[in-house]
Design a protein around this motif. Structure first.
Motif, PDB file in Angstrom:
ATOM      1  N   LEU A   8      -4.191  16.724  10.196  1.00 38.37           N
ATOM      2  CA  LEU A   8      -5.354  17.187   9.448  1.00 38.37           C
ATOM      3  C   LEU A   8      -4.939  17.860   8.151  1.00 38.37           C
ATOM      4  N   LEU A   9      -3.856  18.632   8.198  1.00 39.29           N
ATOM      5  CA  LEU A   9      -3.342  19.258   6.989  1.00 39.29           C
ATOM      6  C   LEU A   9      -2.921  18.195   5.976  1.00 39.29           C
ATOM      7  N   GLY A  10      -2.248  17.153   6.463  1.00 38.47           N
ATOM      8  CA  GLY A  10      -1.834  16.052   5.585  1.00 38.47           C
ATOM      9  C   GLY A  10      -3.017  15.402   4.892  1.00 38.47           C
ATOM     10  N   PHE A  11      -4.076  15.138   5.649  1.00 32.05           N
ATOM     11  CA  PHE A  11      -5.252  14.534   5.039  1.00 32.05           C
ATOM     12  C   PHE A  11      -5.983  15.512   4.132  1.00 32.05           C
ATOM     13  N   ALA A  12      -6.005  16.787   4.500  1.00 33.10           N
ATOM     14  CA  ALA A  12      -6.647  17.789   3.633  1.00 33.10           C
ATOM     15  C   ALA A  12      -5.921  17.880   2.297  1.00 33.10           C
ATOM     16  N   MET A  13      -4.591  17.837   2.342  1.00 35.86           N
ATOM     17  CA  MET A  13      -3.809  17.916   1.103  1.00 35.86           C
ATOM     18  C   MET A  13      -3.984  16.666   0.248  1.00 35.86           C
ATOM     19  N   SER A  14      -4.366  15.559   0.863  1.00 40.32           N
ATOM     20  CA  SER A  14      -4.493  14.308   0.108  1.00 40.32           C
ATOM     21  C   SER A  14      -5.890  14.103  -0.468  1.00 40.32           C
ATOM     22  N   THR A  15      -6.852  14.949  -0.133  1.00 42.32           N
ATOM     23  CA  THR A  15      -8.224  14.681  -0.577  1.00 42.32           C
ATOM     24  C   THR A  15      -8.408  14.840  -2.078  1.00 42.32           C
ATOM     25  N   ASP A  16      -7.736  15.819  -2.683  1.00 44.17           N
ATOM     26  CA  ASP A  16      -7.894  15.944  -4.131  1.00 44.17           C
ATOM     27  C   ASP A  16      -7.216  14.784  -4.852  1.00 44.17           C
ATOM     28  N   ALA A  17      -6.092  14.310  -4.308  1.00 47.94           N
ATOM     29  CA  ALA A  17      -5.442  13.125  -4.873  1.00 47.94           C
ATOM     30  C   ALA A  17      -6.326  11.888  -4.657  1.00 47.94           C
ATOM     31  N   PHE A  18      -6.992  11.821  -3.502  1.00 48.87           N
ATOM     32  CA  PHE A  18      -7.922  10.726  -3.213  1.00 48.87           C
ATOM     33  C   PHE A  18      -9.067  10.729  -4.218  1.00 48.87           C
ATOM     34  N   ILE A  42       3.676   7.212  -6.332  1.00 45.35           N
ATOM     35  CA  ILE A  42       3.911   8.335  -7.256  1.00 45.35           C
ATOM     36  C   ILE A  42       3.268   9.606  -6.713  1.00 45.35           C
ATOM     37  N   PHE A  43       2.006   9.515  -6.339  1.00 46.81           N
ATOM     38  CA  PHE A  43       1.302  10.683  -5.810  1.00 46.81           C
ATOM     39  C   PHE A  43       1.928  11.157  -4.501  1.00 46.81           C
ATOM     40  N   GLY A  44       2.255  10.219  -3.608  1.00 46.99           N
ATOM     41  CA  GLY A  44       2.799  10.574  -2.298  1.00 46.99           C
ATOM     42  C   GLY A  44       4.133  11.301  -2.382  1.00 46.99           C
ATOM     43  N   VAL A  45       5.027  10.815  -3.245  1.00 47.74           N
ATOM     44  CA  VAL A  45       6.337  11.459  -3.400  1.00 47.74           C
ATOM     45  C   VAL A  45       6.170  12.872  -3.963  1.00 47.74           C
ATOM     46  N   ILE A  46       5.358  13.004  -4.973  1.00 47.18           N
ATOM     47  CA  ILE A  46       5.142  14.333  -5.570  1.00 47.18           C
ATOM     48  C   ILE A  46       4.503  15.270  -4.553  1.00 47.18           C
ATOM     49  N   SER A 146      -1.356   6.813   1.384  1.00 50.25           N
ATOM     50  CA  SER A 146      -2.437   5.989   1.937  1.00 50.25           C
ATOM     51  C   SER A 146      -3.765   6.250   1.244  1.00 50.25           C
ATOM     52  N   MET A 147      -4.079   7.529   1.082  1.00 54.35           N
ATOM     53  CA  MET A 147      -5.379   7.885   0.503  1.00 54.35           C
ATOM     54  C   MET A 147      -5.476   7.503  -0.975  1.00 54.35           C
ATOM     55  N   VAL A 148      -4.399   7.659  -1.725  1.00 52.21           N
ATOM     56  CA  VAL A 148      -4.429   7.290  -3.141  1.00 52.21           C
ATOM     57  C   VAL A 148      -4.526   5.777  -3.289  1.00 52.21           C
ATOM     58  N   THR A 149      -3.749   5.032  -2.502  1.00 57.85           N
ATOM     59  CA  THR A 149      -3.829   3.571  -2.548  1.00 57.85           C
ATOM     60  C   THR A 149      -5.253   3.116  -2.237  1.00 57.85           C
ATOM     61  N   LEU A 150      -5.824   3.671  -1.184  1.00 58.51           N
ATOM     62  CA  LEU A 150      -7.193   3.343  -0.819  1.00 58.51           C
ATOM     63  C   LEU A 150      -8.178   3.787  -1.898  1.00 58.51           C
ATOM     64  N   ILE A 161     -19.243   9.178  -6.341  1.00 63.78           N
ATOM     65  CA  ILE A 161     -20.065   9.579  -5.192  1.00 63.78           C
ATOM     66  C   ILE A 161     -19.229  10.219  -4.095  1.00 63.78           C
ATOM     67  N   VAL A 162     -18.158   9.560  -3.656  1.00 58.68           N
ATOM     68  CA  VAL A 162     -17.349  10.058  -2.552  1.00 58.68           C
ATOM     69  C   VAL A 162     -16.324  11.084  -3.015  1.00 58.68           C
ATOM     70  N   GLY A 163     -15.813  10.948  -4.224  1.00 62.22           N
ATOM     71  CA  GLY A 163     -14.738  11.811  -4.698  1.00 62.22           C
ATOM     72  C   GLY A 163     -15.036  13.283  -4.553  1.00 62.22           C
ATOM     73  N   ARG A 164     -16.200  13.710  -4.924  1.00 64.24           N
ATOM     74  CA  ARG A 164     -16.577  15.119  -4.829  1.00 64.24           C
ATOM     75  C   ARG A 164     -16.703  15.550  -3.365  1.00 64.24           C
ATOM     76  N   ARG A 165     -17.286  14.732  -2.546  1.00 61.74           N
ATOM     77  CA  ARG A 165     -17.456  15.073  -1.129  1.00 61.74           C
ATOM     78  C   ARG A 165     -16.119  15.133  -0.406  1.00 61.74           C
ATOM     79  N   ALA A 166     -15.183  14.284  -0.801  1.00 60.92           N
ATOM     80  CA  ALA A 166     -13.866  14.291  -0.163  1.00 60.92           C
ATOM     81  C   ALA A 166     -13.173  15.632  -0.378  1.00 60.92           C
ATOM     82  N   GLU A 167     -13.308  16.206  -1.563  1.00 63.80           N
ATOM     83  CA  GLU A 167     -12.694  17.509  -1.824  1.00 63.80           C
ATOM     84  C   GLU A 167     -13.353  18.608  -1.007  1.00 63.80           C
TER      85      GLU A 167
END
Length: 188
Positions: A8-18, A42-46, A146-150, A161-167
């Motif tokens: 869950l932490l991993g996905f939470a950290m990826s939401t702003d990148a998503f 690029i995003f995942g490594v950073i 995964s989240m950035v690729t998607l 539409i989704v970007g704001r809700r994801a954060e």
């Protein structure tokens, strides 16, 4: 932290990148899978490196605040979660930049770094609890990849539409992870 909390932490950290990836994908003419994978890498490594750097900083200070470390972790995750929610709810700014400059390595790396500042702070917070930082960093990196690729691929369809809700969801998850850390330490 249990494996579900780490995921869950991993996905939470990826939401702003998503959210950023959705914006990038929406700005691209027709994003291809290769472009999406490159941005995800690029995003995942950073995003995987920054919590380790934060953890190293936090470890150097941990012996000074060991008795209330769980409160520090909770406070940082609460603040970051609230910050993510606040950023998602404030009005978006509209930038117009030359299309060739928007999607190169440097702009992607800068965007990746700017969305990983919260992972740096999470790393600082995790230094105060017994956590395998390498596992957390890999999970955060893979979730972000995964989240950035998607996000790039969905960008044209979903747009803002989704970007704001994801954060907002990511912020709520961060607050929940912080509360779980605090609960685990107070109930032990």
């Amino acid at each position: 932290m249990n494996p579900l909390s780490i995921l869950l932490l991993g996905f939470a950290m990826s939401t702003d990148a998503f959210a950023a990836a959705i914006g990038k994908g929406a700005a691209m003419t027709r994003p291809r899978l290769g472009q999406a994978l490159r941005a995800g890498l690029i995003f995942g490594v950073i995003e995987a490196i920054t919590p380790v750097l934060g953890w190293l900083l936090g470890k150097s200070a941990s012996r000074y605040i060991e008795t209330w470390d769980h409160w520090v972790a909770f406070g940082l995750l609460l603040a970051l979660g609230l910050h993510m929610i606040w950023n998602a709810l404030k009005p978006a700014t509209d930038e117009t930049v030359d299309d060739a400059k928007k999607h190169g390595f440097v702009p992607l790396a800068i965007t990746g770094f700017s969305t990983s500042i919260d992972a740096l702070a999470v790393g600082v917070g995790l230094a105060f609890v017994d956590i395998p930082i390498a596992v957390v960093a890999v999970v955060i990196g893979l979730c972000t990849f995964s989240m950035v690729t998607l996000g790039i691929m969905l960008g044209r369809v979903l747009g803002a539409i989704v970007g704001r809700r994801a954060e907002v969801i990511g912020g709520i998850i961060l607050i929940g992870v912080g509360a779980a850390i605090l609960y685990e330490h107070l109930s032990a």
